[in-house]
Design an enzyme around this catalytic site. Structure first.
Site, mmCIF file in Angstrom:
data_model
loop_
_atom_site.group_PDB
_atom_site.id
_atom_site.type_symbol
_atom_site.label_atom_id
_atom_site.label_comp_id
_atom_site.label_asym_id
_atom_site.label_seq_id
_atom_site.Cartn_x
_atom_site.Cartn_y
_atom_site.Cartn_z
ATOM 1 N N SER A 1 -0.518 -9.003 8.520
ATOM 2 C CA SER A 1 0.662 -8.341 7.961
ATOM 3 C C SER A 1 1.900 -8.662 8.799
ATOM 4 O O SER A 1 2.926 -9.112 8.281
ATOM 5 C CB SER A 1 0.431 -6.826 7.917
ATOM 6 O OG SER A 1 1.611 -6.139 7.565
ATOM 7 N N ASP B 1 2.162 -9.008 1.280
ATOM 8 C CA ASP B 1 1.993 -8.057 2.382
ATOM 9 C C ASP B 1 2.503 -6.678 1.994
ATOM 10 O O ASP B 1 1.868 -5.669 2.292
ATOM 11 C CB ASP B 1 2.719 -8.543 3.633
ATOM 12 C CG ASP B 1 2.698 -7.487 4.719
ATOM 13 O OD1 ASP B 1 1.603 -7.160 5.198
ATOM 14 O OD2 ASP B 1 3.771 -6.969 5.070
ATOM 15 N N ARG C 1 -3.237 -0.246 1.837
ATOM 16 C CA ARG C 1 -3.913 0.137 3.081
ATOM 17 C C ARG C 1 -3.485 1.529 3.536
ATOM 18 O O ARG C 1 -4.288 2.298 4.064
ATOM 19 C CB ARG C 1 -3.601 -0.881 4.186
ATOM 20 C CG ARG C 1 -4.272 -2.224 3.992
ATOM 21 C CD ARG C 1 -3.616 -3.283 4.855
ATOM 22 N NE ARG C 1 -3.562 -2.882 6.245
ATOM 23 C CZ ARG C 1 -2.592 -3.241 7.084
ATOM 24 N NH1 ARG C 1 -1.593 -4.022 6.684
ATOM 25 N NH2 ARG C 1 -2.614 -2.829 8.338
ATOM 26 N N LYS D 1 4.972 -12.035 7.914
ATOM 27 C CA LYS D 1 6.417 -11.816 7.781
ATOM 28 C C LYS D 1 7.193 -12.576 8.848
ATOM 29 O O LYS D 1 8.245 -13.160 8.574
ATOM 30 C CB LYS D 1 6.724 -10.318 7.855
ATOM 31 C CG LYS D 1 6.280 -9.542 6.620
ATOM 32 C CD LYS D 1 6.506 -8.055 6.750
ATOM 33 C CE LYS D 1 5.566 -7.418 7.725
ATOM 34 N NZ LYS D 1 5.467 -5.960 7.628
#
Length: 433
Positions: free
Chosen positions: A189, A167, A174, A193
């Site tokens: 994303s 990520d 990105r 996490k």
């Protein structure tokens, strides 16, 4: 001799370009190959743009999230004597809710493992705010982290690099390719996490409006629904609140001044909107942790939440009684006429605070903890000519001009009876079972 790769990334890019669906094995390979450097940044940039333009199906988003979790380590809280619950906000202007919320929930005997980040752009980072407190440190060892969860109940600290490293790499890409706003990529994303973090329950604060990451309420709802599905599919009890970020949250925008406002809330005071959202999120977190009837307001009134805050700050090396930094220079903006404050757009105030030094343009930039904006009136308030509307604070007075420039046209005083532009109630909806 190198091993033969099972897929060709160009084939996968073409599939998404042509609105096709990627399979589980293809997604698993793609994330692994990108993490280890086999897939080049320019190839993954093409893939993220194809996803941005064409979207992903539910199974693809789930597979992408699980693949990112599998790229690193996961945490496990089974050894704790108390249930775990966490909260994530998509960020906004004046959003300091984590600060009073974590100790408030922890005061009910629930563990709140809040792995947070630093700010980038106009939305502030939770760690930046707490680093205003002398001595406080964001980086904890695993032993310190678990020990504090058991003894204090709440921890707000930096996430380790071992959680979902795919990520981190993908987000950086990105950020420079104009694909940050792709809902499948945002959802995977955030949730990779949070799921890797190992909490049993999760409450999401998904914002919409002027100062939000996604301004359109419909897109914010889509993001919230996607993340709730991801959490539920992964076995994490997940609920989302859709909240309004058309107006700054609270009266303080910055770092040290947001800590001051958070302490006011923990002391039983503070702005009504900050109190409302803190209590609403606390109720959701405690309900998921098995305490649906918890009297949240009483914990703010009787000092329990404040006691937990002080213990949390002290445990991480901070001095809860130390004076917070104050800026060397201030600039007060006053009302040009009497009337009603009918508009106060969140985004320009966030940009102004950023230009004053409260935020950063690049990850390596320092923040000025004393810089920011203090609001003296909110939409709907009656004001008189010459009354202070807001105060800008900065260590470098030359920052005021650009901050004021960003605020031009962002606020307006009207007459009694004029429509007050707030974009609706603070909490627009709840998503989840």
């Amino acid at each position: 001799m190198s091993a033969v790769e099972p897929f060709d990334v160009v084939d996968l890019i073409r599939t998404k370009r042509d609105r096709g669906e990627l399979g589980t094995e293809q997604i698993n390979w793609m994330i692994d190959a990108y993490t280890r450097g086999y897939i080049a940044d320019e190839q993954m940039a093409a893939m993220t743009m194809a996803i941005f333009l064409n979207g992903m199906g539910r199974s693809e988003i789930r597979d992408l999230t699980l693949a990112m979790i599998a790229s690193g380590e996961t945490m496990n809280f089974d050894s704790l004597s108390k249930p775990t619950t966490d909260k994530h906000s998509t960020g906004g202007v004046g959003d300091k809710i984590t600060l009073p919320l974590a100790p408030l929930v922890a005061s009910f005997g629930v563990a709140v493992p809040q792995l947070s980040g630093r700010g980038l752009g106009h939305t502030g980072g939770t760690l930046d705010k707490l680093e205003s407190i002398p001595g406080w440190r964001a980086d904890l060892t695993n032993e310190e982290f678990f020990s504090q969860l058991e003894s204090v109940g709440s921890v707000i600290c930096a996430a380790g690099a071992s959680l979902a490293p795919a990520d981190k790499k993908l987000y950086a890409l990105r950020d420079i390719t104009g694909t940050v706003e792709a809902i499948p990529l945002i959802a995977s994303s955030i949730m990779s996490k949070k799921i890797a973090e190992g909490t049993a329950a999760l409450v999401l604060d998904v914002k919409f409006g002027s100062g939000a990451f996604l301004q359109d309420p419909a897109r914010s709802r889509e993001l919230a629904e996607t993340m709730v599905r991801l959490g539920t599919d992964a076995g994490v009890s997940t609920v989302a609140l859709l909240t309004n970020m058309n107006v700054p949250l609270g009266l303080a925008i910055g770092n040290a001044n947001e800590v001051r406002e958070s302490v006011e809330v923990l002391a039983g005071g503070g702005p009504a909107d900050v109190i409302e959202l803190t209590i609403a999120l606390a109720r959701e977190m405690l309900a998921l942790a098995g305490q649906p009837d918890a009297d949240v307001e009483s914990a703010l009134r009787d000092g329990r939440a404040m006691d937990t805050w002080r213990a949390m700050i002290t445990a991480q090396g901070g001095d809860p009684d130390a004076a917070l930094p104050t800026a060397r220079e201030t600039h007060v903006v006053t009302a040009p006429r009497s009337g009603v404050l009918v508009e106060q757009q969140a985004l320009p105030f966030g940009i102004a605070a950023w230009r004053l030094g409260a935020g950063r343009a690049r990850k390596r930039d320092p923040v000025q903890h004393a810089s920011g904006i203090d609001l003296h009136a909110k939409p709907g308030d009656t004001v008189t000519a010459g009354q202070p509307l807001f105060t800008l604070s900065a260590d470098e007075p030359e920052r005021f001009a650009r901050a004021l420039e960003s605020l031009e046209g962002s606020w307006r005083i009207g007459d009694e009876g004029d429509e007050v532009l707030t974009g609706g109630p603070l909490i627009a909806d709840r998503i989840g079972s």
